[in-house]
Write a protein that holds these residues in place. Sequence first.
Motif, PDB file in Angstrom:
ATOM      1  N   GLU A 292      -0.731  -4.668   0.618  1.00  0.00           N
ATOM      2  CA  GLU A 292      -1.413  -5.236   1.798  1.00  0.00           C
ATOM      3  C   GLU A 292      -2.194  -6.480   1.382  1.00  0.00           C
ATOM      4  OE1 GLU A 292      -3.475  -2.616   4.810  1.00  0.00           O
ATOM      5  OE2 GLU A 292      -2.973  -1.162   3.246  1.00  0.00           O
ATOM      6  N   TYR A 293      -2.806  -6.378   0.204  1.00  0.00           N
ATOM      7  CA  TYR A 293      -3.585  -7.509  -0.324  1.00  0.00           C
ATOM      8  C   TYR A 293      -2.669  -8.720  -0.534  1.00  0.00           C
ATOM      9  CZ  TYR A 293      -6.447 -10.160  -3.668  1.00  0.00           C
ATOM     10  OH  TYR A 293      -7.153 -11.148  -4.308  1.00  0.00           O
ATOM     11  N   LEU A 294      -1.505  -8.464  -1.159  1.00  0.00           N
ATOM     12  CA  LEU A 294      -0.554  -9.556  -1.404  1.00  0.00           C
ATOM     13  C   LEU A 294      -0.010 -10.131  -0.087  1.00  0.00           C
ATOM     14  CD1 LEU A 294       1.483  -8.248  -4.478  1.00  0.00           C
ATOM     15  CD2 LEU A 294      -0.109 -10.169  -4.423  1.00  0.00           C
ATOM     16  N   ASP A 295       0.145  -9.275   0.914  1.00  0.00           N
ATOM     17  CA  ASP A 295       0.647  -9.726   2.226  1.00  0.00           C
ATOM     18  C   ASP A 295      -0.403 -10.505   3.008  1.00  0.00           C
ATOM     19  OD1 ASP A 295       3.152  -8.761   2.029  1.00  0.00           O
ATOM     20  OD2 ASP A 295       2.778  -6.885   3.089  1.00  0.00           O
ATOM     21  N   GLY A 296      -1.653 -10.407   2.548  1.00  0.00           N
ATOM     22  CA  GLY A 296      -2.742 -11.072   3.279  1.00  0.00           C
ATOM     23  C   GLY A 296      -3.259 -10.230   4.432  1.00  0.00           C
ATOM     24  N   ASP A 297      -2.848  -8.938   4.436  1.00  0.00           N
ATOM     25  CA  ASP A 297      -3.253  -8.052   5.529  1.00  0.00           C
ATOM     26  C   ASP A 297      -4.589  -7.364   5.276  1.00  0.00           C
ATOM     27  OD1 ASP A 297      -1.024  -8.695   6.892  1.00  0.00           O
ATOM     28  OD2 ASP A 297       0.073  -6.827   6.522  1.00  0.00           O
ATOM     29  N   LEU A 298      -5.055  -7.443   4.032  1.00  0.00           N
ATOM     30  CA  LEU A 298      -6.327  -6.789   3.698  1.00  0.00           C
ATOM     31  C   LEU A 298      -7.461  -7.789   3.939  1.00  0.00           C
ATOM     32  CD1 LEU A 298      -6.702  -3.916   2.543  1.00  0.00           C
ATOM     33  CD2 LEU A 298      -7.099  -4.962   0.323  1.00  0.00           C
ATOM     34  N   THR A 299      -8.341  -7.437   4.834  1.00  0.00           N
ATOM     35  CA  THR A 299      -9.382  -8.408   5.196  1.00  0.00           C
ATOM     36  C   THR A 299     -10.786  -7.808   5.058  1.00  0.00           C
ATOM     37  OG1 THR A 299      -9.084  -7.728   7.465  1.00  0.00           O
ATOM     38  CG2 THR A 299      -7.987  -9.770   6.808  1.00  0.00           C
ATOM     39  N   GLY A 300     -11.765  -8.673   5.199  1.00  0.00           N
ATOM     40  CA  GLY A 300     -13.167  -8.251   5.269  1.00  0.00           C
ATOM     41  C   GLY A 300     -13.638  -7.500   4.039  1.00  0.00           C
ATOM     42  N   GLY A 301     -14.365  -6.390   4.321  1.00  0.00           N
ATOM     43  CA  GLY A 301     -14.985  -5.606   3.259  1.00  0.00           C
ATOM     44  C   GLY A 301     -13.975  -5.005   2.293  1.00  0.00           C
ATOM     45  N   ALA A 302     -12.836  -4.536   2.815  1.00  0.00           N
ATOM     46  CA  ALA A 302     -11.815  -3.894   1.971  1.00  0.00           C
ATOM     47  C   ALA A 302     -11.273  -4.886   0.944  1.00  0.00           C
ATOM     48  CB  ALA A 302     -10.698  -3.362   2.846  1.00  0.00           C
ATOM     49  N   ARG A 303     -11.101  -6.110   1.384  1.00  0.00           N
ATOM     50  CA  ARG A 303     -10.586  -7.148   0.486  1.00  0.00           C
ATOM     51  C   ARG A 303     -11.615  -7.467  -0.605  1.00  0.00           C
ATOM     52  NH1 ARG A 303      -6.660 -11.122   0.995  1.00  0.00           N
ATOM     53  NH2 ARG A 303      -7.023 -12.898  -0.377  1.00  0.00           N
ATOM     54  N   ALA A 304     -12.842  -7.621  -0.207  1.00  0.00           N
ATOM     55  CA  ALA A 304     -13.918  -7.942  -1.161  1.00  0.00           C
ATOM     56  C   ALA A 304     -14.090  -6.813  -2.171  1.00  0.00           C
ATOM     57  CB  ALA A 304     -15.211  -8.187  -0.393  1.00  0.00           C
ATOM     58  N   GLU A 305     -13.982  -5.586  -1.685  1.00  0.00           N
ATOM     59  CA  GLU A 305     -14.132  -4.421  -2.567  1.00  0.00           C
ATOM     60  C   GLU A 305     -13.003  -4.380  -3.605  1.00  0.00           C
ATOM     61  OE1 GLU A 305     -14.394   0.402  -2.175  1.00  0.00           O
ATOM     62  OE2 GLU A 305     -14.710  -0.759  -0.343  1.00  0.00           O
ATOM     63  N   LEU A 306     -11.778  -4.631  -3.152  1.00  0.00           N
ATOM     64  CA  LEU A 306     -10.636  -4.623  -4.079  1.00  0.00           C
ATOM     65  C   LEU A 306     -10.792  -5.738  -5.119  1.00  0.00           C
ATOM     66  CD1 LEU A 306      -7.788  -3.635  -4.954  1.00  0.00           C
ATOM     67  CD2 LEU A 306      -6.831  -5.286  -3.354  1.00  0.00           C
ATOM     68  N   GLU A 307     -11.175  -6.913  -4.666  1.00  0.00           N
ATOM     69  CA  GLU A 307     -11.323  -8.041  -5.595  1.00  0.00           C
ATOM     70  C   GLU A 307     -12.401  -7.738  -6.648  1.00  0.00           C
ATOM     71  OE1 GLU A 307     -11.765 -11.337  -2.908  1.00  0.00           O
ATOM     72  OE2 GLU A 307      -9.608 -11.742  -2.927  1.00  0.00           O
TER      73      GLU A 307
ATOM     74  N   HIS B 208     -13.127  -4.767  -7.701  1.00  0.00           N
ATOM     75  CA  HIS B 208     -12.533  -3.778  -8.614  1.00  0.00           C
ATOM     76  C   HIS B 208     -11.583  -4.470  -9.611  1.00  0.00           C
ATOM     77  CE1 HIS B 208     -10.813  -0.027 -10.055  1.00  0.00           C
ATOM     78  NE2 HIS B 208      -9.618  -0.569  -9.843  1.00  0.00           N
ATOM     79  N   LEU B 209     -10.756  -5.378  -9.090  1.00  0.00           N
ATOM     80  CA  LEU B 209      -9.789  -6.079  -9.953  1.00  0.00           C
ATOM     81  C   LEU B 209     -10.496  -6.871 -11.054  1.00  0.00           C
ATOM     82  CD1 LEU B 209      -7.275  -7.416  -7.239  1.00  0.00           C
ATOM     83  CD2 LEU B 209      -6.783  -5.731  -9.027  1.00  0.00           C
ATOM     84  N   ALA B 210     -11.671  -7.370 -10.731  1.00  0.00           N
ATOM     85  CA  ALA B 210     -12.404  -8.203 -11.695  1.00  0.00           C
ATOM     86  C   ALA B 210     -12.749  -7.425 -12.971  1.00  0.00           C
ATOM     87  CB  ALA B 210     -13.670  -8.745 -11.042  1.00  0.00           C
ATOM     88  N   HIS B 211     -12.914  -6.120 -12.871  1.00  0.00           N
ATOM     89  CA  HIS B 211     -13.262  -5.372 -14.093  1.00  0.00           C
ATOM     90  C   HIS B 211     -12.272  -4.265 -14.441  1.00  0.00           C
ATOM     91  CE1 HIS B 211     -14.746  -1.791 -11.979  1.00  0.00           C
ATOM     92  NE2 HIS B 211     -15.226  -2.645 -11.087  1.00  0.00           N
ATOM     93  N   CYS B 212     -11.035  -4.254 -13.776  1.00  0.00           N
ATOM     94  CA  CYS B 212     -10.038  -3.219 -14.100  1.00  0.00           C
ATOM     95  C   CYS B 212      -8.728  -3.861 -14.555  1.00  0.00           C
ATOM     96  CB  CYS B 212      -9.797  -2.313 -12.898  1.00  0.00           C
ATOM     97  SG  CYS B 212      -8.568  -1.027 -13.239  1.00  0.00           S
ATOM     98  N   PRO B 213      -8.496  -3.952 -15.870  1.00  0.00           N
ATOM     99  CA  PRO B 213      -7.258  -4.591 -16.353  1.00  0.00           C
ATOM    100  C   PRO B 213      -6.000  -3.851 -15.914  1.00  0.00           C
ATOM    101  CG  PRO B 213      -8.594  -3.742 -18.196  1.00  0.00           C
ATOM    102  CD  PRO B 213      -9.365  -3.504 -16.946  1.00  0.00           C
ATOM    103  N   GLY B 214      -6.066  -2.533 -15.778  1.00  0.00           N
ATOM    104  CA  GLY B 214      -4.901  -1.733 -15.363  1.00  0.00           C
ATOM    105  C   GLY B 214      -4.439  -2.120 -13.966  1.00  0.00           C
ATOM    106  N   CYS B 215      -5.370  -2.251 -13.035  1.00  0.00           N
ATOM    107  CA  CYS B 215      -5.013  -2.617 -11.649  1.00  0.00           C
ATOM    108  C   CYS B 215      -4.575  -4.083 -11.578  1.00  0.00           C
ATOM    109  CB  CYS B 215      -6.200  -2.350 -10.714  1.00  0.00           C
ATOM    110  SG  CYS B 215      -6.412  -0.587 -10.392  1.00  0.00           S
ATOM    111  N   ARG B 216      -5.169  -4.916 -12.446  1.00  0.00           N
ATOM    112  CA  ARG B 216      -4.743  -6.333 -12.471  1.00  0.00           C
ATOM    113  C   ARG B 216      -3.287  -6.424 -12.932  1.00  0.00           C
ATOM    114  NH1 ARG B 216      -9.736  -7.789 -14.740  1.00  0.00           N
ATOM    115  NH2 ARG B 216      -8.825  -8.032 -16.814  1.00  0.00           N
ATOM    116  N   GLU B 217      -2.969  -5.613 -13.927  1.00  0.00           N
ATOM    117  CA  GLU B 217      -1.585  -5.600 -14.438  1.00  0.00           C
ATOM    118  C   GLU B 217      -0.625  -5.103 -13.345  1.00  0.00           C
ATOM    119  OE1 GLU B 217       1.097  -3.530 -17.892  1.00  0.00           O
ATOM    120  OE2 GLU B 217      -1.074  -3.303 -18.040  1.00  0.00           O
TER     121      GLU B 217
END
Lengths: 172, 181
Positions: A12-27, A29-38
């Motif tokens: 959903e994030y890649l599709d641009g469908d994730l917006t608002g708080g959910a998007r900010a929360e995922l970003e 998480h990605l900033a400090h999780c190498p597994g999810c970034r991979e």
Amino acid sequence: MGCEAYRNTLLEYLDGDLTGGARAELEAHLAHCPGCREELQGLQETLTFIASMPVPEPPEVFWQQYLRELRQKVVPAPRLPRLWKWLAALPLRPMPAVAVGIVLILAVFLTWQSSPERPPMRDLTSLNLTQQLALSQDLDLLREMDLLEEIELLEDWELIRSRAILGPQKAT
Amino acid sequence: MKEAELALIARLRQGDQSAFDTLVRQHQKDLFRLAYRMTQNVEDAKDLSQEAFLRAYRGLGSFDERSNLSTWLYRITMNLCLTHLRQHRSSGEETLPETYADPSPKSLDELEEREVQRAVAEAVAELPPQQRATLLLRVHHGLPYREIAEIMETSEGTVRVNYFHAVAKLRSQLKGSRESL
């Protein structure tokens, strides 16, 4: 939220469908999780590969043939009654017009032949080769007319049959 | 629906031959590509996309003008492709994906990329037809979920689930083929 839950939102994030708080929360998480970034990178790569799958690009001549074939297969929507259509096109169809002329000439000839006052008939064998050839061509033409009529009847039959098989037309 | 499309539909309904030519020229490449990606066979793609045009022409009476013309054509093509795939599967025929890559790879990287591409093509061919259809409409044709749902005659939720499963499967296959190289 754990990594599994975040990973379920990556597409959903890649599709641009994730917006608002959910998007900010995922970003965040990605900033400090190498597994999810991979995982995100892997999904991006997969989508790029799918998008780059080759598809043949046929040449222009292919599309010309493609359209020609379709034109032959397509059935014109409204059809005039066959006799009316044939009569309407008569001036544009020299062959049948000639054939009709020949039929009329033959009819006159046969009427004249059956008349008791007719002059003695010339033996067919006395006709020269050119005259015999002309007569046989006229006969061939008449046979072709019969054949054309039969082909048209067959086409009509095929049309009726295909409509009966397909039933009421519906977007499939 | 756009005015030009409405005018084209009106001409088609009047039996205008040139309108049919216009319809074909406007959509032939999209329908052919869709059918090719579904069947991975040029001849099948040609036959199925042509059949889609014929069915569209004959079924003009049932076309709802509130719909998009291309969505309707995609739906007809997709249904034909799904039926075709079902028939091939039930008859036990398996079509190997045709590849259109350069026959002589110039480097090791190119060779590796081609191997991965082949693996992706095979993995796409192995997806269940509904998932394959959703994936191709989304990735190659760039359609929104709502339109894909209309084409597939299903809900938007089902489309999202199918898309998610398809990408996940391919991701896993791709990872496997990368590791084996």
